[in-house]
Write a protein that holds these residues in place. Sequence first.
Motif, PDB file in Angstrom:
ATOM      1  N   HIS A  86      31.952  23.880  -4.299  1.00 15.19           N
ATOM      2  CA  HIS A  86      31.719  23.576  -5.715  1.00 15.19           C
ATOM      3  C   HIS A  86      30.551  22.598  -5.842  1.00 15.19           C
ATOM      4  O   HIS A  86      30.739  21.384  -5.740  1.00 15.19           O
ATOM      5  CB  HIS A  86      32.990  22.973  -6.345  1.00 15.19           C
ATOM      6  N   TYR A  87      29.388  23.143  -6.015  1.00 18.51           N
ATOM      7  CA  TYR A  87      28.180  22.301  -6.096  1.00 18.51           C
ATOM      8  C   TYR A  87      27.038  23.025  -6.806  1.00 18.51           C
ATOM      9  O   TYR A  87      26.036  22.410  -7.160  1.00 18.51           O
ATOM     10  CB  TYR A  87      27.701  21.954  -4.672  1.00 18.51           C
ATOM     11  N   ALA A  88      27.167  24.333  -7.004  1.00 17.05           N
ATOM     12  CA  ALA A  88      26.018  25.180  -7.325  1.00 17.05           C
ATOM     13  C   ALA A  88      25.282  24.777  -8.591  1.00 17.05           C
ATOM     14  O   ALA A  88      24.093  25.070  -8.721  1.00 17.05           O
ATOM     15  CB  ALA A  88      26.477  26.635  -7.424  1.00 17.05           C
ATOM     16  N   HIS A  89      25.955  24.111  -9.532  1.00 15.07           N
ATOM     17  CA  HIS A  89      25.291  23.799 -10.805  1.00 15.07           C
ATOM     18  C   HIS A  89      24.884  22.330 -10.932  1.00 15.07           C
ATOM     19  O   HIS A  89      24.343  21.930 -11.957  1.00 15.07           O
ATOM     20  CB  HIS A  89      26.212  24.204 -11.968  1.00 15.07           C
ATOM     21  N   ILE A  90      25.138  21.556  -9.894  1.00 14.94           N
ATOM     22  CA  ILE A  90      24.812  20.126  -9.965  1.00 14.94           C
ATOM     23  C   ILE A  90      23.308  19.915 -10.185  1.00 14.94           C
ATOM     24  O   ILE A  90      22.895  19.081 -10.986  1.00 14.94           O
ATOM     25  CB  ILE A  90      25.340  19.401  -8.707  1.00 14.94           C
ATOM     26  N   GLY A  91      22.492  20.713  -9.507  1.00 13.60           N
ATOM     27  CA  GLY A  91      21.038  20.583  -9.653  1.00 13.60           C
ATOM     28  C   GLY A  91      20.584  20.805 -11.090  1.00 13.60           C
ATOM     29  O   GLY A  91      19.670  20.118 -11.574  1.00 13.60           O
ATOM     30  N   GLU A  92      21.207  21.742 -11.781  1.00  7.60           N
ATOM     31  CA  GLU A  92      20.831  22.033 -13.178  1.00  7.60           C
ATOM     32  C   GLU A  92      21.097  20.807 -14.051  1.00  7.60           C
ATOM     33  O   GLU A  92      20.290  20.455 -14.916  1.00  7.60           O
ATOM     34  CB  GLU A  92      21.660  23.213 -13.724  1.00  7.60           C
ATOM     35  N   VAL A 108      28.181  19.946   2.285  1.00  8.52           N
ATOM     36  CA  VAL A 108      27.616  20.635   1.114  1.00  8.52           C
ATOM     37  C   VAL A 108      26.095  20.725   1.187  1.00  8.52           C
ATOM     38  O   VAL A 108      25.506  21.708   0.739  1.00  8.52           O
ATOM     39  CB  VAL A 108      28.094  19.983  -0.203  1.00  8.52           C
ATOM     40  N   ARG A 109      25.474  19.720   1.805  1.00  3.57           N
ATOM     41  CA  ARG A 109      24.002  19.776   1.897  1.00  3.57           C
ATOM     42  C   ARG A 109      23.569  20.987   2.724  1.00  3.57           C
ATOM     43  O   ARG A 109      22.668  21.724   2.318  1.00  3.57           O
ATOM     44  CB  ARG A 109      23.466  18.497   2.539  1.00  3.57           C
ATOM     45  N   GLN A 110      24.218  21.174   3.876  1.00  4.95           N
ATOM     46  CA  GLN A 110      23.862  22.326   4.729  1.00  4.95           C
ATOM     47  C   GLN A 110      24.089  23.639   3.989  1.00  4.95           C
ATOM     48  O   GLN A 110      23.291  24.561   4.065  1.00  4.95           O
ATOM     49  CB  GLN A 110      24.716  22.361   6.015  1.00  4.95           C
ATOM     50  N   ARG A 111      25.198  23.704   3.278  1.00  2.89           N
ATOM     51  CA  ARG A 111      25.524  24.947   2.585  1.00  2.89           C
ATOM     52  C   ARG A 111      24.484  25.254   1.494  1.00  2.89           C
ATOM     53  O   ARG A 111      24.035  26.385   1.358  1.00  2.89           O
ATOM     54  CB  ARG A 111      26.923  24.841   1.961  1.00  2.89           C
ATOM     55  N   ALA A 112      24.113  24.222   0.744  1.00  2.00           N
ATOM     56  CA  ALA A 112      23.121  24.421  -0.324  1.00  2.00           C
ATOM     57  C   ALA A 112      21.787  24.852   0.281  1.00  2.00           C
ATOM     58  O   ALA A 112      21.130  25.768  -0.227  1.00  2.00           O
ATOM     59  CB  ALA A 112      22.957  23.138  -1.127  1.00  2.00           C
ATOM     60  N   ARG A 113      21.410  24.214   1.387  1.00  2.00           N
ATOM     61  CA  ARG A 113      20.144  24.557   2.036  1.00  2.00           C
ATOM     62  C   ARG A 113      20.162  25.999   2.529  1.00  2.00           C
ATOM     63  O   ARG A 113      19.238  26.760   2.301  1.00  2.00           O
ATOM     64  CB  ARG A 113      19.903  23.613   3.222  1.00  2.00           C
ATOM     65  N   ALA A 114      21.273  26.371   3.168  1.00  2.00           N
ATOM     66  CA  ALA A 114      21.375  27.728   3.725  1.00  2.00           C
ATOM     67  C   ALA A 114      21.305  28.782   2.627  1.00  2.00           C
ATOM     68  O   ALA A 114      20.903  29.916   2.875  1.00  2.00           O
ATOM     69  CB  ALA A 114      22.676  27.858   4.506  1.00  2.00           C
ATOM     70  N   ARG A 115      21.698  28.409   1.428  1.00  2.00           N
ATOM     71  CA  ARG A 115      21.728  29.392   0.337  1.00  2.00           C
ATOM     72  C   ARG A 115      20.584  29.202  -0.651  1.00  2.00           C
ATOM     73  O   ARG A 115      20.598  29.795  -1.733  1.00  2.00           O
ATOM     74  CB  ARG A 115      23.071  29.278  -0.385  1.00  2.00           C
ATOM     75  N   ASN A 116      19.655  28.342  -0.289  1.00  2.00           N
ATOM     76  CA  ASN A 116      18.493  28.071  -1.162  1.00  2.00           C
ATOM     77  C   ASN A 116      18.885  27.649  -2.566  1.00  2.00           C
ATOM     78  O   ASN A 116      18.266  28.059  -3.545  1.00  2.00           O
ATOM     79  CB  ASN A 116      17.577  29.298  -1.252  1.00  2.00           C
ATOM     80  N   ASP A 118      18.934  24.905  -5.313  1.00  2.00           N
ATOM     81  CA  ASP A 118      18.089  23.752  -5.599  1.00  2.00           C
ATOM     82  C   ASP A 118      18.937  22.574  -6.079  1.00  2.00           C
ATOM     83  O   ASP A 118      19.277  22.478  -7.256  1.00  2.00           O
ATOM     84  CB  ASP A 118      17.074  24.177  -6.682  1.00  2.00           C
ATOM     85  N   VAL A 119      19.279  21.710  -5.167  1.00  2.00           N
ATOM     86  CA  VAL A 119      20.066  20.526  -5.522  1.00  2.00           C
ATOM     87  C   VAL A 119      19.774  19.427  -4.504  1.00  2.00           C
ATOM     88  O   VAL A 119      19.662  19.692  -3.304  1.00  2.00           O
ATOM     89  CB  VAL A 119      21.587  20.847  -5.584  1.00  2.00           C
ATOM     90  N   GLU A 120      19.623  18.217  -5.003  1.00  2.00           N
ATOM     91  CA  GLU A 120      19.382  17.091  -4.110  1.00  2.00           C
ATOM     92  C   GLU A 120      20.505  16.082  -4.308  1.00  2.00           C
ATOM     93  O   GLU A 120      20.678  15.566  -5.423  1.00  2.00           O
ATOM     94  CB  GLU A 120      18.049  16.455  -4.485  1.00  2.00           C
TER      95      GLU A 120
END
Length: 257
Positions: A86-92, A108-116, A118-120
Amino acid sequence: MGASLYEPINVYKPVAPDIGIVDGPFEYLTVGGVKLPLPFTTRMTVVRLSNGDLFLHSPIKFDQRLANGLLGLGTVRHLVSPNQFHYAHIGEWAKVFPDAISWASPRVRQRARARNVDVEFTRDLEANPLEEWRQEIDQTLFPGGYFKEFIFFHKASKTLILTDTIINLELDKITEPWRTATRLTGMYHPFGQIFFGMRLPLLLQRQKAQAAIRKIHSWQPRCILLSHGRCFDSDVEIVIDRIFGEAAPSIATKSSS
Ligand SMILES: [Fe+2]
């Protein structure tokens, strides 16, 4: 469509003073980059802290009208990823609210990176509640191997805030073949249960699991908010005993006093 939403969506629904939920649009599971034709609903929890900051747990897809509505409640400050799913919309949300802090869950950082995605992430959640919300919210890390998640407790309303730890889908909101599949998992209302992917890791991490469960019992929740399915707002003590097992005797004695 194969499912129905918790209408109205993208609207803050108060649960108790300073805490409420926002039901979101459909999300789709993606496996190996392929979007599965299984729509599911998600839900965000919003807590208003005493300094006027808002704690957004598992933010749903960004929506401008929703954001405008939240501004009437407080300042969007904490964007919380409780687990690596549960992180996909944090960047928005972070783009629109650059002063907000994006809180990372384990992996979660690795997962977001692996799936491109956009969230920091700005900071990492910890086993103990952070100073930023300690006064209002307690927390613990619920073990579950790959599925481990931070669970939160809003003290004033005695509300347990869960993500995937308990799933309680409503069968009449799902069409076949997913309805039968859901029935087979046993994770449906009113029998909602611990997410099946967590069960083996919980057995393997028994001590950590027992510590987290003791903490849940000690909180004595009166309401359980979930990300998927129907929340529990009555007989919560019975629900907790059924799902997590009864409290150890010392805690049971304390609770009954
Ligand atoms: Fe989930």
